[in-house]
Design a protein around this motif. Structure first.
Motif, PDB file in Angstrom:
ATOM      1  N   GLY A 186      51.724   3.606  12.918  1.00 17.74           N
ATOM      2  CA  GLY A 186      53.572   4.299  12.808  1.00 17.74           C
ATOM      3  C   GLY A 186      52.554   5.497  13.815  1.00 17.74           C
ATOM      4  O   GLY A 186      53.116   6.665  13.719  1.00 17.74           O
ATOM      5  N   GLY A 187      51.046   5.629  13.946  1.00 15.53           N
ATOM      6  CA  GLY A 187      50.944   6.960  14.690  1.00 15.53           C
ATOM      7  C   GLY A 187      51.304   7.692  15.675  1.00 15.53           C
ATOM      8  O   GLY A 187      51.795   6.112  16.271  1.00 15.53           O
ATOM      9  N   SER A 188      51.327   8.740  16.374  1.00 16.26           N
ATOM     10  CA  SER A 188      51.396   8.741  17.946  1.00 16.26           C
ATOM     11  C   SER A 188      49.756   9.424  18.656  1.00 16.26           C
ATOM     12  O   SER A 188      49.393  10.328  18.236  1.00 16.26           O
ATOM     13  CB  SER A 188      52.389   9.694  18.658  1.00 16.26           C
ATOM     14  N   VAL A 189      49.876   8.680  19.504  1.00 11.64           N
ATOM     15  CA  VAL A 189      49.059   8.628  20.695  1.00 11.64           C
ATOM     16  C   VAL A 189      48.846  10.708  20.810  1.00 11.64           C
ATOM     17  O   VAL A 189      49.843  11.323  21.081  1.00 11.64           O
ATOM     18  CB  VAL A 189      48.619   8.907  22.182  1.00 11.64           C
ATOM     19  N   LEU A 190      47.484  11.039  21.210  1.00 16.13           N
ATOM     20  CA  LEU A 190      47.364  12.737  21.496  1.00 16.13           C
ATOM     21  C   LEU A 190      48.017  13.392  20.115  1.00 16.13           C
ATOM     22  O   LEU A 190      48.263  14.652  20.429  1.00 16.13           O
ATOM     23  CB  LEU A 190      47.983  13.203  21.929  1.00 16.13           C
ATOM     24  N   ARG A 191      48.370  13.275  18.829  1.00 14.88           N
ATOM     25  CA  ARG A 191      48.819  14.120  17.877  1.00 14.88           C
ATOM     26  C   ARG A 191      47.458  14.609  17.811  1.00 14.88           C
ATOM     27  O   ARG A 191      48.047  16.426  17.542  1.00 14.88           O
ATOM     28  CB  ARG A 191      49.145  13.094  16.595  1.00 14.88           C
ATOM     29  N   PRO A 192      46.624  14.655  17.724  1.00 18.23           N
ATOM     30  CA  PRO A 192      45.069  15.780  17.277  1.00 18.23           C
ATOM     31  C   PRO A 192      45.157  16.137  17.946  1.00 18.23           C
ATOM     32  O   PRO A 192      44.532  17.484  18.344  1.00 18.23           O
ATOM     33  CB  PRO A 192      43.960  13.846  17.150  1.00 18.23           C
ATOM     34  N   GLU A 193      45.084  16.610  19.465  1.00 14.38           N
ATOM     35  CA  GLU A 193      45.144  16.826  20.696  1.00 14.38           C
ATOM     36  C   GLU A 193      46.385  18.070  20.599  1.00 14.38           C
ATOM     37  O   GLU A 193      46.136  18.992  21.264  1.00 14.38           O
ATOM     38  CB  GLU A 193      44.679  16.086  21.790  1.00 14.38           C
ATOM     39  N   ALA A 194      46.971  17.979  20.453  1.00 14.78           N
ATOM     40  CA  ALA A 194      48.518  18.320  21.042  1.00 14.78           C
ATOM     41  C   ALA A 194      48.763  19.612  20.802  1.00 14.78           C
ATOM     42  O   ALA A 194      49.025  20.744  21.750  1.00 14.78           O
ATOM     43  CB  ALA A 194      49.915  17.789  19.803  1.00 14.78           C
ATOM     44  N   ALA A 206      52.780  25.897  19.913  1.00 14.76           N
ATOM     45  CA  ALA A 206      54.310  24.726  19.263  1.00 14.76           C
ATOM     46  C   ALA A 206      53.042  23.286  18.886  1.00 14.76           C
ATOM     47  O   ALA A 206      55.104  22.200  18.628  1.00 14.76           O
ATOM     48  CB  ALA A 206      55.741  25.118  19.327  1.00 14.76           C
ATOM     49  N   GLY A 207      52.553  22.946  19.907  1.00 16.13           N
ATOM     50  CA  GLY A 207      52.974  21.983  20.412  1.00 16.13           C
ATOM     51  C   GLY A 207      52.538  20.231  19.657  1.00 16.13           C
ATOM     52  O   GLY A 207      52.855  19.427  19.939  1.00 16.13           O
ATOM     53  N   GLY A 208      51.333  21.705  18.774  1.00 17.43           N
ATOM     54  CA  GLY A 208      51.357  20.396  17.599  1.00 17.43           C
ATOM     55  C   GLY A 208      52.433  19.926  16.817  1.00 17.43           C
ATOM     56  O   GLY A 208      52.681  18.261  16.458  1.00 17.43           O
ATOM     57  N   VAL A 209      53.879  20.689  16.295  1.00 10.13           N
ATOM     58  CA  VAL A 209      54.992  20.405  15.776  1.00 10.13           C
ATOM     59  C   VAL A 209      55.969  18.989  17.149  1.00 10.13           C
ATOM     60  O   VAL A 209      56.543  18.279  16.811  1.00 10.13           O
ATOM     61  CB  VAL A 209      55.964  21.395  15.248  1.00 10.13           C
ATOM     62  N   ALA A 210      55.632  19.666  17.813  1.00 12.03           N
ATOM     63  CA  ALA A 210      56.706  19.359  19.423  1.00 12.03           C
ATOM     64  C   ALA A 210      55.968  17.704  19.377  1.00 12.03           C
ATOM     65  O   ALA A 210      57.099  16.808  19.245  1.00 12.03           O
ATOM     66  CB  ALA A 210      56.070  20.047  20.589  1.00 12.03           C
ATOM     67  N   VAL A 211      54.424  17.465  18.973  1.00 13.26           N
ATOM     68  CA  VAL A 211      53.942  16.154  19.323  1.00 13.26           C
ATOM     69  C   VAL A 211      55.411  15.187  17.821  1.00 13.26           C
ATOM     70  O   VAL A 211      55.053  14.045  18.169  1.00 13.26           O
ATOM     71  CB  VAL A 211      53.213  15.237  19.539  1.00 13.26           C
ATOM     72  N   SER A 212      54.695  16.345  16.805  1.00 17.31           N
ATOM     73  CA  SER A 212      55.058  15.133  16.004  1.00 17.31           C
ATOM     74  C   SER A 212      57.064  15.096  16.011  1.00 17.31           C
ATOM     75  O   SER A 212      56.551  14.038  15.288  1.00 17.31           O
ATOM     76  CB  SER A 212      55.491  16.305  14.199  1.00 17.31           C
ATOM     77  N   SER A 251      56.478   2.727  20.144  1.00 14.28           N
ATOM     78  CA  SER A 251      54.878   3.589  20.595  1.00 14.28           C
ATOM     79  C   SER A 251      54.636   3.859  22.355  1.00 14.28           C
ATOM     80  O   SER A 251      54.632   3.064  23.312  1.00 14.28           O
ATOM     81  CB  SER A 251      53.614   2.361  19.922  1.00 14.28           C
ATOM     82  N   TRP A 252      54.998   4.901  22.245  1.00 16.86           N
ATOM     83  CA  TRP A 252      54.602   5.840  23.792  1.00 16.86           C
ATOM     84  C   TRP A 252      53.463   5.572  24.143  1.00 16.86           C
ATOM     85  O   TRP A 252      52.364   5.786  23.034  1.00 16.86           O
ATOM     86  CB  TRP A 252      55.220   6.651  23.813  1.00 16.86           C
ATOM     87  N   SER A 253      52.856   5.608  25.135  1.00 20.58           N
ATOM     88  CA  SER A 253      51.734   5.830  25.782  1.00 20.58           C
ATOM     89  C   SER A 253      51.476   6.685  26.276  1.00 20.58           C
ATOM     90  O   SER A 253      51.888   7.802  25.862  1.00 20.58           O
ATOM     91  CB  SER A 253      51.684   5.374  27.676  1.00 20.58           C
ATOM     92  N   ALA A 254      50.097   7.402  26.479  1.00 20.87           N
ATOM     93  CA  ALA A 254      49.345   8.925  26.198  1.00 20.87           C
ATOM     94  C   ALA A 254      49.831   9.483  27.253  1.00 20.87           C
ATOM     95  O   ALA A 254      49.956  10.779  27.155  1.00 20.87           O
ATOM     96  CB  ALA A 254      47.505   8.763  26.796  1.00 20.87           C
ATOM     97  N   GLY A 255      50.363   8.810  28.260  1.00 22.04           N
ATOM     98  CA  GLY A 255      50.890   9.928  29.950  1.00 22.04           C
ATOM     99  C   GLY A 255      52.281  10.004  29.138  1.00 22.04           C
ATOM    100  O   GLY A 255      52.902  11.220  29.617  1.00 22.04           O
ATOM    101  N   GLU A 256      53.487   8.754  28.791  1.00 25.38           N
ATOM    102  CA  GLU A 256      54.346   9.611  28.412  1.00 25.38           C
ATOM    103  C   GLU A 256      54.696  10.514  27.126  1.00 25.38           C
ATOM    104  O   GLU A 256      55.378  11.641  27.184  1.00 25.38           O
ATOM    105  CB  GLU A 256      55.712   8.369  27.791  1.00 25.38           C
ATOM    106  N   VAL A 257      53.701  10.183  26.130  1.00 27.19           N
ATOM    107  CA  VAL A 257      53.662  11.822  25.241  1.00 27.19           C
ATOM    108  C   VAL A 257      53.216  12.722  26.136  1.00 27.19           C
ATOM    109  O   VAL A 257      53.759  13.922  25.720  1.00 27.19           O
ATOM    110  CB  VAL A 257      53.052  11.498  23.930  1.00 27.19           C
ATOM    111  N   ASP A 258      52.119  12.435  27.041  1.00 25.08           N
ATOM    112  CA  ASP A 258      51.585  14.225  27.345  1.00 25.08           C
ATOM    113  C   ASP A 258      52.664  15.111  28.617  1.00 25.08           C
ATOM    114  O   ASP A 258      52.803  15.722  28.416  1.00 25.08           O
ATOM    115  CB  ASP A 258      49.849  13.861  28.423  1.00 25.08           C
ATOM    116  N   ARG A 259      53.287  14.188  28.829  1.00 23.45           N
ATOM    117  CA  ARG A 259      54.199  14.599  29.585  1.00 23.45           C
ATOM    118  C   ARG A 259      55.461  15.182  29.110  1.00 23.45           C
ATOM    119  O   ARG A 259      55.457  15.865  29.532  1.00 23.45           O
ATOM    120  CB  ARG A 259      54.970  13.305  30.443  1.00 23.45           C
ATOM    121  N   ARG A 260      55.914  14.561  27.757  1.00 26.65           N
ATOM    122  CA  ARG A 260      56.711  15.510  27.237  1.00 26.65           C
ATOM    123  C   ARG A 260      56.336  16.296  26.527  1.00 26.65           C
ATOM    124  O   ARG A 260      57.046  16.768  26.495  1.00 26.65           O
ATOM    125  CB  ARG A 260      57.857  14.118  25.701  1.00 26.65           C
TER     126      ARG A 260
END
Length: 441
Positions: free
Chosen positions: A196-204, A368-374, A386-395
């Motif tokens: 259930g995790g999101s891609v890019l959360r460690p990088e967010a 605020a990027g960390g809590v945003a991706v959370s 489950s969204w793609s890395a590209g979708e999460v990065d765009r958001r």
């Protein structure tokens, strides 16, 4: 407001971190409150600066030698006017109610700035995971959740990781929560992609910091390309901010840890950052990086701010950058500073920045990027998607650019906006209106 601040200091005289955060917020919103006296009613400021709830409990656990250990754990549920309490859990010997209260107050403004339906909280324990085995960390996490699971849930309180709490720890915490609650929901963020995790959360947080910085630069008709960047820290935020800055054409010349700073005059690259991740995972210091690579020097006990740079990104810990460091940055020609950590600059350092030509962006906006991706992970969990890395990065980029626009709205959109005032007012405004609309509770 001076009377309120005096009362806060008298009530909790040892909570110096919280005093610093509260005073900064009150000073930043004072002008806005003069124009909106209705926000001074219903004891709103006093309520905003007092947690809705503080949970404190002991965590007894057994180490690998069979000895019983006892740690203190806390959860500061600061403000739920905008949604479920949201904020990380920190495992570090420095964790106490003062540190968590200041983090929770900063989180309140930060979460409001994202525009997502998130309240704010912060928690953790004075447990040090360094030097502990996986089995000990698992037992500690399970013991903590035996109590804390009563106080959380997808619509109540949604923790995440923070200092000392990475994907491994979140996995152990979530596993015990799932067993005790008998539910599989979005009650944690920062989970593994396997459950259930999101891609890019460690990088967010690091990526979001660079996206906010790019908005600052674009506002001045500048770009990150060819800028020299000094970064403090060597953890998740620092490494990913450095990686994204390098990707965007910047030259990153420093990283640091508690032992000192490494300086690479020609710039760090991906191989260096990979080595840093490996070294820190092994419990080593950055001096090893200088031993492994030519062209890198290690300066024992030094901070990154002695080296020439145009951009400074403090990403280590609170109050790491002091007044003398600030003056040195200004004297060396640094023009932009964005905080990747929570309140890494002392009040005296911030005063130096505001009296100079430097543009200063506080962590409540820039990191605020960390809590945003959370928040995005919570959305994916609730929709079973489950969204793609590209979708999460765009958001993520959209959210950071939106935060920047909100800062300009209240901090001035001229060539030298006041990002501290802009961020504080924009976040405060959203929380204050929600609190007033819900009555005195």
């Amino acid at each position: 407001m001076s009377a309120l601040l005096k009362e806060i200091k008298q009530r909790d005289p040892h909570h110096t971190h919280f005093h610093q955060a509260a005073e900064s917020l009150l000073n930043s919103v004072s002008g806005y409150l003069d124009q909106h006296p209705e926000l001074r009613t219903q004891g709103l400021l006093a309520r905003l600066l007092e947690p809705e709830r503080v949970i404190r409990f002991r965590v007894p656990w057994v180490d690998d030698q069979g000895e019983v250990r006892v740690n203190r754990a806390y959860r500061v549920q600061m403000n739920g006017a905008l949604g479920p309490y949201k904020g990380g859990l920190r495992f570090h010997p420095s964790v106490n109610l003062d540190v968590l209260s200041f983090l929770a107050l900063e989180q309140t403004i930060k979460n409001a700035l994202t525009g997502l339906p998130l309240g704010a909280g912060k928690g953790g324990a004075d447990f040090d995971p360094k030097g502990r085995s996986d089995a000990e960390i698992m037992r500690f996490c399970q013991a903590l959740m035996a109590e804390f699971h009563h106080h959380m849930g997808p619509d109540i309180d949604v923790p995440a990781g923070d200092m000392g709490v990475g994907m491994r720890e979140v996995g152990y915490l979530f596993g015990m929560y799932r067993k005790l609650s008998r539910s599989f929901g979005g009650a944690f963020t920062g989970k593994s992609l396997d459950f259930g995790g999101s891609v890019l959360r460690p990088e967010a947080t690091g990526y979001g910091l660079i996206y906010f910085l790019q908005s600052m630069l674009t506002h001045q008709n500048e770009s990150l390309s060819d800028k020299t960047v000094a970064v403090s820290g060597a953890g998740n935020v620092a490494r990913h901010a450095a990686a994204k800055a390098i990707e965007e054409g910047a030259t990153v010349v420093t990283l640091s840890d508690s032992r000192g700073t490494v300086h690479a005059p020609e710039g760090l690259d991906d191989a260096h950052l990979d080595a840093v991740a490996r070294i820190k995972a092994d419990g080593g210091g950055l001096d090893r990086l200088a031993e492994e690579f030519d062209g890198i020097e290690h300066y024992q006990g030094e901070r990154p701010w002695r080296f020439d740079c145009q951009v400074a990104l403090p990403c280590a810990t609170e109050n790491e950058l002091e007044e003398d460091d600030a003056r040195r940055l200004v004297d060396n020609g640094c023009r932009w500073l964005a905080e990747g950590a929570n309140m890494p600059c002392t009040a005296a350092a911030v005063a130096v920045f505001k009296d100079s030509d430097m543009l200063y962006a506080p962590g409540k906006a820039a990191n605020a990027g960390g809590v945003a991706v959370s928040g995005l992970e919570m959305s994916q969990n609730s929709r079973r998607e489950s969204w793609s890395a590209g979708e999460v990065d765009r958001r993520l980029r959209d959210i950071m650019e939106r935060i920047h626009r909100r800062c300009l709205e209240h901090g001035g959109d001229d060539a030298r906006p006041d990002y501290l005032t802009g961020a504080s007012v924009a976040g405060f405004q959203r929380v204050a209106r929600a609190m007033l609309g819900q009555g005195i509770i």
